[in-house]
Design a protein around this motif. Structure first.
Motif, PDB file in Angstrom:
ATOM      1  N   GLN A  50       9.398 -29.257 -74.065  1.00  0.00           N
ATOM      2  CA  GLN A  50       8.480 -29.482 -75.330  1.00  0.00           C
ATOM      3  C   GLN A  50       9.611 -28.165 -76.354  1.00  0.00           C
ATOM      4  OE1 GLN A  50       5.106 -26.983 -74.546  1.00  0.00           O
ATOM      5  NE2 GLN A  50       3.883 -28.797 -74.092  1.00  0.00           N
ATOM      6  N   LEU A  51      10.577 -29.648 -77.005  1.00  0.00           N
ATOM      7  CA  LEU A  51      11.893 -28.846 -77.009  1.00  0.00           C
ATOM      8  C   LEU A  51      11.681 -30.117 -78.509  1.00  0.00           C
ATOM      9  CD1 LEU A  51      14.721 -28.080 -74.045  1.00  0.00           C
ATOM     10  CD2 LEU A  51      12.617 -26.715 -76.131  1.00  0.00           C
ATOM     11  N   PRO A  52      12.168 -29.473 -79.705  1.00  0.00           N
ATOM     12  CA  PRO A  52      12.480 -30.368 -81.276  1.00  0.00           C
ATOM     13  C   PRO A  52      13.941 -31.257 -80.691  1.00  0.00           C
ATOM     14  CG  PRO A  52      13.565 -27.781 -81.591  1.00  0.00           C
ATOM     15  CD  PRO A  52      12.333 -27.890 -80.134  1.00  0.00           C
ATOM     16  N   TYR A  53      13.671 -32.679 -81.450  1.00  0.00           N
ATOM     17  CA  TYR A  53      14.409 -33.297 -81.236  1.00  0.00           C
ATOM     18  C   TYR A  53      14.576 -34.550 -82.574  1.00  0.00           C
ATOM     19  CZ  TYR A  53      17.007 -37.376 -79.517  1.00  0.00           C
ATOM     20  OH  TYR A  53      18.012 -38.225 -79.163  1.00  0.00           O
ATOM     21  N   ARG A  54      15.458 -34.259 -82.634  1.00  0.00           N
ATOM     22  CA  ARG A  54      15.707 -35.892 -84.042  1.00  0.00           C
ATOM     23  C   ARG A  54      16.296 -37.179 -83.397  1.00  0.00           C
ATOM     24  NH1 ARG A  54      19.902 -34.335 -89.141  1.00  0.00           N
ATOM     25  NH2 ARG A  54      18.530 -32.331 -88.886  1.00  0.00           N
TER      26      ARG A  54
END
Length: 328
Positions: free
Chosen positions: A295-299
């Motif tokens: 649940q970590l942001p990723y581009r």
């Protein structure tokens, strides 16, 4: 075996009496009486070699094999030259009675590397080695047939975990003897891909040189198991791991997780390895899954097409692996 009475003196007459009574009982095959008389001599640390041998023989006859094995190991450590081989012979006798043929074979193979074995001992030990080796082969064949039956019973029940467990034990034996029984399964559509992986790896580790045909994930191809690489060292997999190197530095936990996903994905598909053009897509799929799971942001790298398909495949392989093989 430690001397439990090392601070207590045994008087010479008592020692002589116990030794005489114990050895007489041994000759008369009154083994428990022999133990009762000879054991105190060991405990007081005043036992002669005849007493030690007599106690060992008595314990073997009364079924006290654990105690006999312990004492024998102790005496082997303490003894030199002829006495060592005397106790080695008795130790092997104990292992033989316990049907531990593999231990006998392994031990004697190590002993035979020594050039100092007395000729008489070498002859006796070689005879014991040959008997143990033949019994071991017979025992392995019997076990192998049992495990083969277990596998095909699980196959009839469509029990894939049962098939996996049977193969996990069968892989301890050479696949050559079972080749005709199992190679046909590699083209059967009803066999789980993980079971096919296990069979192929078993053939590979047994250095099977015969070409076999495999049908897996819509592909049919021929291969020689002995020529297959361990898939962890395959070039394309190393390329994927290399491209995940930044993650290993920045987030080791995520790297470990996606590396496990990669391992299981390749395990299920084995021996079908990723192609060079698939590497960037698989790398991106693993990165996206790693960030989603934690649940970590990723581009996302939108320049890479087809990522969703690989994500689904990787997750499906993960589910199958976990259900069939387990978490380990």
């Amino acid at each position: 075996m430690e001397n439990e009475n090392k601070n207590v003196v045994m008087f010479p007459k008592w020692k002589s009496r116990l030794e005489r009574i114990g050895l007489e009982a041994l000759k008369e095959k009154r083994y428990q009486d022999a133990v009762d008389s000879l054991l105190p001599l060991i405990e007081y640390g005043v036992a002669s070699e005849d007493v030690v041998t007599g106690l060992l023989m008595s314990w073997i006859e009364t079924g006290e094999l654990d105690r006999a094995e312990e004492l024998c190991q102790q005496k082997m450590k303490e003894s030199l030259d002829e006495q060592y081989y005397h106790y080695l012979h008795m130790y092997i006798t104990i292992l033989f009675q316990r049907n531990r043929y593999q231990e006998i074979v392994d031990l004697l193979e190590e002993v035979f590397e020594s050039e100092d074995i007395p000729q008489q001992s070498r002859t006796q030990l070689w005879q014991m080695f040959e008997v143990s080796r033949k019994l071991l082969e017979g025992h392995q064949q019997e076990q192998g047939e049992k495990w083969k039956v277990d596998f095909f019973e699980a196959l009839d029940k469509n029990d894939s975990p049962g098939q996996w467990r049977a193969l996990d034990t069968l892989k301890e034996q050479s696949a050559e003897r079972f080749l005709e029984d199992f190679k046909g399964l590699l083209v059967a559509s009803s066999i789980h891909p993980i079971i096919k992986t296990a069979i192929i790896q078993w053939f590979r580790d047994s250095e099977v040189n015969n070409p076999i045909t495999v049908s897996k994930f819509g592909q049919t191809f021929e291969l020689v198991p002995s020529e297959l690489n361990q898939f962890q060292s395959d070039y394309m997999i190393k390329q994927i791991q290399l491209r995940l190197g930044d993650m290993e530095q920045s987030n080791p936990s995520m790297y470990d997780m996606v590396n496990q996903l990669l391992y299981r994905y390749c395990f299920v598909r084995y021996p079908i390895f990723p192609q060079e053009e698939e590497v960037p897509v698989i790398v991106e799929a693993l990165k996206q899954l790693g960030h989603e799971y934690l649940q970590l942001p990723y581009r996302f790298d939108e320049a890479v097409d087809g990522v969703e398909k690989y994500k689904q495949e990787i997750e499906l392989c993960e589910q199958h692996y976990t259900l069939l093989v387990g978490e380990s």
